[in-house]
Every structure is written in structure tokens, then in C-alpha cells.
Write a protein that holds these residues in place. Structure first.
Motif, mmCIF file in Angstrom:
data_model
loop_
_atom_site.group_PDB
_atom_site.id
_atom_site.type_symbol
_atom_site.label_atom_id
_atom_site.label_comp_id
_atom_site.label_asym_id
_atom_site.label_seq_id
_atom_site.Cartn_x
_atom_site.Cartn_y
_atom_site.Cartn_z
ATOM 1 N N SER A 73 25.547 -60.798 51.651
ATOM 2 C CA SER A 73 25.701 -60.952 50.248
ATOM 3 C C SER A 73 27.800 -60.798 50.321
ATOM 4 O O SER A 73 28.843 -61.536 49.786
ATOM 5 C CB SER A 73 26.352 -59.871 49.243
ATOM 6 N N GLY A 74 28.823 -60.193 51.520
ATOM 7 C CA GLY A 74 29.828 -60.606 51.080
ATOM 8 C C GLY A 74 30.350 -61.601 52.174
ATOM 9 O O GLY A 74 31.920 -61.835 52.361
ATOM 10 N N PHE A 75 29.849 -63.075 52.456
ATOM 11 C CA PHE A 75 30.175 -64.028 53.371
ATOM 12 C C PHE A 75 29.197 -65.051 52.737
ATOM 13 O O PHE A 75 28.655 -65.385 51.982
ATOM 14 C CB PHE A 75 29.054 -63.791 54.279
ATOM 15 N N ASP A 76 30.159 -66.179 52.890
ATOM 16 C CA ASP A 76 29.738 -67.742 52.018
ATOM 17 C C ASP A 76 28.955 -67.900 53.585
ATOM 18 O O ASP A 76 29.683 -68.301 54.873
ATOM 19 C CB ASP A 76 30.877 -68.594 52.495
ATOM 20 N N THR A 77 28.226 -68.658 53.918
ATOM 21 C CA THR A 77 27.380 -68.977 54.974
ATOM 22 C C THR A 77 27.138 -70.733 54.767
ATOM 23 O O THR A 77 26.733 -70.771 53.527
ATOM 24 C CB THR A 77 26.513 -68.269 54.858
ATOM 25 N N THR A 78 26.860 -71.387 56.065
ATOM 26 C CA THR A 78 26.102 -72.371 55.953
ATOM 27 C C THR A 78 24.644 -72.321 57.187
ATOM 28 O O THR A 78 25.522 -71.929 58.231
ATOM 29 C CB THR A 78 27.292 -73.745 56.173
ATOM 30 N N HIS A 79 24.142 -72.484 56.644
ATOM 31 C CA HIS A 79 22.797 -72.596 58.450
ATOM 32 C C HIS A 79 22.421 -74.234 58.395
ATOM 33 O O HIS A 79 21.239 -74.229 57.259
ATOM 34 C CB HIS A 79 21.156 -71.915 57.792
ATOM 35 N N SER A 80 22.322 -74.797 59.182
ATOM 36 C CA SER A 80 22.204 -76.264 59.796
ATOM 37 C C SER A 80 20.748 -76.521 60.398
ATOM 38 O O SER A 80 21.129 -75.361 61.865
ATOM 39 C CB SER A 80 23.514 -77.132 60.408
ATOM 40 N N VAL A 81 19.534 -76.228 60.730
ATOM 41 C CA VAL A 81 18.469 -76.683 61.270
ATOM 42 C C VAL A 81 18.100 -78.190 61.895
ATOM 43 O O VAL A 81 18.987 -78.896 61.554
ATOM 44 C CB VAL A 81 17.220 -75.901 60.473
ATOM 45 N N SER A 82 18.278 -78.209 63.743
ATOM 46 C CA SER A 82 18.207 -79.252 63.858
ATOM 47 C C SER A 82 17.259 -78.845 65.290
ATOM 48 O O SER A 82 16.973 -78.002 65.366
ATOM 49 C CB SER A 82 19.433 -79.571 64.890
ATOM 50 N N ASN A 83 16.648 -80.386 65.580
ATOM 51 C CA ASN A 83 16.123 -80.148 67.053
ATOM 52 C C ASN A 83 15.241 -79.416 66.724
ATOM 53 O O ASN A 83 14.095 -79.161 68.033
ATOM 54 C CB ASN A 83 16.842 -79.677 68.134
ATOM 55 N N PRO A 84 13.720 -79.439 65.567
ATOM 56 C CA PRO A 84 12.650 -78.810 65.362
ATOM 57 C C PRO A 84 11.392 -79.524 65.664
ATOM 58 O O PRO A 84 11.515 -80.336 66.411
ATOM 59 C CB PRO A 84 12.689 -79.025 63.972
ATOM 60 N N ARG A 85 10.437 -78.921 66.662
ATOM 61 C CA ARG A 85 9.466 -78.807 67.791
ATOM 62 C C ARG A 85 8.100 -77.694 66.800
ATOM 63 O O ARG A 85 8.023 -76.838 67.105
ATOM 64 C CB ARG A 85 9.460 -79.077 69.729
#
Length: 152
Positions: A73-85
Motif C-alpha cells: 500500500s505504500g508503494f507505486d508498483t508496476t508488474h510486467s509479465v513476459s515470456n509466458p509458457r
């Protein structure tokens, strides 16, 4: 050879991890919860150990959503998903992907902690929707100020 149903299921499985990531980044607990079965298990232990701290095994959708939402809650986050198998087995699936997780204190964007993590995800189809039964997160590399994670 893959048929069109397999292709649609594979995209739907990957979309589950997108719901997970977007739920965290948008601070949308309902969206985050939509990614998990009720009795899901979330294990960030391997990634946490490489960063030098312990993170408890989380069990149950409500516990997972509350723990992730509250701890971030105290963060600004970005999660990027790649290379899904994706591998399919009827109403079960396994997804392996790389997730880049950027954490910046909401009140100080001059500091950050960036992790590149390997996600091993077991999923189940519930009706038309795929949901996470278990996710294990291991770290590939990390950079930045580890003290950022101590903000919470």
C-alpha cells in the motif's frame, strides 16, 4: 497440433496472471481476488530469501489479497509479465512466466527496488475462468535500494 480451444485457453491462462498484476498495480482488491481460487497458496519465499528476508507462505484468497494489498500500500508498483509458457491438462494448467516488479515508495520516487522474478503458477478452470491454485515466485535478479522494501 494445437486447436483453437487450446489457443483460447492458453490466452485465458495468461490473462489470469495479467489480472493478478493489474490488481496489485491498480490497488484493485476485487481484480486481484479474481485471479485466485478460494484456497489458493502463494509462495514468495524463494524470491524473498534471495533478497535476504522471510515472507510467509500465504494460504487462502482473502489472506493473499489482504497481505499483498496491505504490504504494497505504500508503494507505486508496476508488474510486467513476459515470456509466458502454458501447458494444459484438461481443467488444469501450468504457467511459467517472467514478471518484472518495480517498487517505488509512493512519497519518494527517487528510490526504487526492481526485481525480475520467475513465476511458476498452477491454475484450475472454474467455469469459463482460469484461477491460480498455487504460485511460487523465485528471483532471477534484483537491483536498487533494498531498504525501499522496509518502508512498510
Amino acid at each position: 497440433m494445437m486447436n483453437s480451444n487450446d489457443t483460447a485457453d492458453k490466452f485465458a491462462v495468461i490473462e489470469t496472471l495479467y489480472r493478478f498484476a493489474a490488481g496489485i498495480d491498480l490497488r484493485d482488491r476485487e481484480l486481484l481476488a479474481s485471479a485466485f481460487v478460494e484456497n489458493a497458496v502463494s509462495d514468495f519465499g524463494p524470491a524473498a530469501a534471495k533478497a535476504g528476508f522471510e515472507y510467509p507462505l500465504l494460504q487462502g484468497r482473502e489472506v493473499i489479497v489482504a497481505a499483498l494489498s496491505d504490504s504494497l500500500s505504500g508503494f507505486d508498483t508496476t508488474h510486467s509479465v513476459s515470456n509466458p509458457r502454458v501447458s494444459l491438462d484438461g481443467d488444469k494448467a501450468r504457467l511459467e512466466a517472467i514478471v518484472e516488479a518495480q517498487h517505488l515508495p509512493s512519497n519518494d520516487h527517487s528510490r526504487h527496488y526492481l526485481m525480475k522474478n520467475r513465476y511458476d503458477v498452477q491454475l484450475a478452470r472454474q467455469g469459463e475462468v482460469w484461477r491460480i491454485e498455487r504460485v511460487t515466485v523465485d528471483n532471477v535478479w534484483r537491483t536498487g535500494d533494498l531498504a525501499v522494501l522496509a518502508v512498510v
